[in-house]
Design an enzyme around this catalytic site. Structure first.
Site, PDB file in Angstrom:
ATOM      1  N   SER A  21       0.845  -1.362   0.225  1.00 39.10           N
ATOM      2  CA  SER A  21      -0.266   0.030   0.469  1.00 39.10           C
ATOM      3  C   SER A  21       0.510   1.401   0.318  1.00 39.10           C
ATOM      4  CB  SER A  21      -1.062   0.306   1.679  1.00 39.10           C
ATOM      5  OG  SER A  21      -1.758   0.777   1.070  1.00 39.10           O
ATOM      6  N   ASN A  22       0.208   1.934   0.337  1.00 40.28           N
ATOM      7  CA  ASN A  22       1.134   3.672   0.397  1.00 40.28           C
ATOM      8  C   ASN A  22       0.630   4.299   1.915  1.00 40.28           C
ATOM      9  OD1 ASN A  22      -0.909   5.278  -0.240  1.00 40.28           O
ATOM     10  ND2 ASN A  22      -0.998   4.085  -2.711  1.00 40.28           N
ATOM     11  N   ARG A  23       0.895   5.500   1.582  1.00 40.48           N
ATOM     12  CA  ARG A  23       1.041   6.372   2.749  1.00 40.48           C
ATOM     13  C   ARG A  23      -0.360   6.805   2.979  1.00 40.48           C
ATOM     14  NH1 ARG A  23       5.791  10.076   3.691  1.00 40.48           N
ATOM     15  NH2 ARG A  23       4.741  11.035   5.214  1.00 40.48           N
TER      16      ARG A  23
END
Ligand code: CTP
Length: 213
Positions: A21-23
């Site tokens: 995923s990402n931030r």
């Protein structure tokens, strides 16, 4: 107007307990949805996993997990939308294989095979017609050049660029510093504002651009 907003990250599961995923926290997208509701629009929010409470008075809320699910949801809701705001941070790749039980580390090996996810904006471009499309570009370098290239490549009407390395901008903050780029217009850089105020300015600019048509 009917406005479709996407927000948050996507999660690309490797097995039931691990994902890529990402931030993204979803804050900017949820603020966009809220500002559009406050401006009197009918808003559908498609959201990847976040810890946020959806705004009140949404027309519809569709939680999704992966990029493929987000694409499905966008395709479903787009026909009745006048505008799309793609705030979501869509994962560009997903694991080639998803295990349906937790893998032990030995089974995963030291390399993970990935396959590209569809580019949602590219996939729905043939359905754009009269609709106003807004994209986001979270960058760490060559911010305006990258955003201008994405505006053109993705056939957008407006792109919201930000340098996520700047203090007070980007992920996990309540403020943002963005530049708005539209085709054949000079770039408009907003000062550091709360994400709520930034969202109001983006919705106002979108309304103004749509008025010009
Ligand atoms: N986007 C999308 N589908 C994807 C990736 C991104 O629709 N698979 C949208 C985002 O929601 C955003 C815009 O495209 O509005 C720009 O996202 P970004 O991740 O910066 O674009 P990429 O095409 O992935 O560019 P890069 O080459 O920088 O990875």
């Amino acid at each position: 107007m009917q406005i479709l907003v996407t927000a948050g990250p996507t999660r690309e599961f490797i097995d039931p307990v691990r994902f890529l995923s990402n931030r993204s926290t979803g804050k900017m997208g949820y603020a966009i949805a809220e500002a559009a509701i406050d401006a009197g629009h009918s808003v559908t929010l498609i959201s990847g996993p976040t810890f946020l409470q959806p705004p009140e008075h949404l027309h519809a809320f569709r939680p999704v997990v992966s990029a493929l699910e987000m694409l499905d949801a966008v395709q479903q809701f787009l026909p009745v939308a006048d505008a799309l705001v793609m705030t979501a941070a869509v994962a560009d790749f997903r694991p080639a294989r998803r295990f349906d039980r937790k893998c032990h580390k030995g089974e995963l090996g030291s390399t993970l095979e990935l396959v590209p996810n569809p580019d949602i904006l590219a996939a729905i471009r043939p359905l754009k017609e009269h609709r106003f499309f807004v994209g986001f570009a979270a960058e760490t370098n060559d911010v305006l050049a990258s955003a201008a290239e994405k505006l053109h490549r993705k056939g957008l009407d407006l792109i919201v660029a930000n340098d996520v390395t700047q203090p007070g901008a980007g992920f996990e903050t309540d403020t943002n510093i963005v530049t708005l780029l539209a085709p054949n217009a000079t770039a408009e850089t907003l000062p550091m504002l709360s994400k709520a105020e930034t969202a109001q300015r983006i919705i106002a600019r979108m309304e103004a651009e749509m008025q010009k048509r």
